[in-house]
Design an enzyme around this catalytic site. Sequence first.
Site, mmCIF file in Angstrom:
data_model
loop_
_atom_site.group_PDB
_atom_site.id
_atom_site.type_symbol
_atom_site.label_atom_id
_atom_site.label_comp_id
_atom_site.label_asym_id
_atom_site.label_seq_id
_atom_site.Cartn_x
_atom_site.Cartn_y
_atom_site.Cartn_z
ATOM 1 C CG ASP A 51 1.402 19.854 -2.104
ATOM 2 O OD1 ASP A 51 2.117 19.026 -2.703
ATOM 3 O OD2 ASP A 51 0.707 19.554 -1.103
ATOM 4 C CG ASP A 90 -1.041 18.670 -5.344
ATOM 5 O OD1 ASP A 90 -1.959 17.901 -5.032
ATOM 6 O OD2 ASP A 90 0.144 18.516 -4.979
ATOM 7 C CE LYS A 120 -1.004 15.257 -6.675
ATOM 8 N NZ LYS A 120 -0.953 15.164 -5.211
ATOM 9 C CD GLU A 122 -0.749 14.623 -0.299
ATOM 10 O OE1 GLU A 122 -0.732 14.287 0.914
ATOM 11 O OE2 GLU A 122 0.170 15.260 -0.839
ATOM 12 C CD GLU A 189 4.747 10.834 -3.408
ATOM 13 O OE1 GLU A 189 3.708 11.506 -3.552
ATOM 14 O OE2 GLU A 189 5.822 11.305 -2.986
HETATM 15 O O1 KIV Z 1 3.307 18.069 -5.040
HETATM 16 C C1 KIV Z 1 3.659 17.220 -5.854
HETATM 17 O O2 KIV Z 1 4.484 17.458 -6.749
HETATM 18 C C2 KIV Z 1 3.074 15.894 -5.714
HETATM 19 C C3 KIV Z 1 3.852 14.747 -6.257
HETATM 20 C C4 KIV Z 1 4.978 14.437 -5.341
HETATM 21 C C5 KIV Z 1 2.980 13.574 -6.447
HETATM 22 O O3 KIV Z 1 2.045 15.757 -5.137
#
Ligand code: KIV
Length: 290
Positions: A51, A90, A120, A122, A189
């Site tokens: 994202d 994401d 993915k 968070e 991270e």
């Molecule tokens: O959005 C993204 O690129 C991420 C990375 C910073 C881990 O989530």
Amino acid sequence: MTYLASNKPITMPELGRMKHDGQKIAMLTGYDASFAALEDRCGVDVILVGDSLGMCVYGYEGTIPVTMDQCIVHCQAVRRGAPNTFVMGDMPFMSYQKSDEDAVANAGRFLKEAMVDAIKLEGGRRVITRIRAILDAGMVVCGHIGLTPQSSGQLGGHKAQGRTAESAQALIEDALAIEEAGAQLLLLEAVPPEVAGFITRRLAIPVYSIGAGPDCDGQLLIVSDMIGQFQAFTPKFVKKYADVAGVVTAAMKAYVQDVKKGAFPADEHCYHMLEGEKQKWQALTQKYAK
Ligand code: KIV
């Protein structure tokens, strides 16, 4: 358009084998087909359609405004450019925060509409029911803990995490909970290398680092940072491998100058009338002359 793809599909078991064999994996973010094709050809093992596209592509200040539709469109482009690379979608802010049902429906969109290999999200223990629900629907899940940009307000900004024993303990508990829930991958991270190394050795699943030091099973960078394209800010953990902004700026300035002084286009950039059409063309110019 078709892109020249590598013929080495990377699968989830392959990522597990690489951890087992101590073979490091190289991850980059990717947002479009042409860069995804380059990444595939350069041996990038995993492309994360992060994202971070909110900042790198859309010019937002952060990731919060990014929508599911935007993520899907960019995952589709990356999938077309890199058909054999392991692609991870994401989940953007508010695509999984409300309920397990929401999380499953939105995660499912990444697979159905963009054919990604994993998704993915968070968060640690507080999203554990979301992780379980997505896994129960048959998808591959990557957890993401440490600095989690979608909740950076609660973290007091974009700050490294796990720098006190208490906060390191919270990370370890989150990592263990994510693995126990059944997630197949974990991203750390902005975490101290000693904490990241401990978690990597403690967990059986592959653990990847973005700003979490060298002891993880692989490394991730944001492609726009590592090629020197994104200019607004550069986190400490970024290594710049190129100065794309510099190269592009020089090229654009040269183009503008050429246009202004009439040096572009030159004859070799023009399509001339076909042989044998000259006479007819001259007749036409006479017919339509003022
Ligand atoms: O959005 C993204 O690129 C991420 C990375 C910073 C881990 O989530």
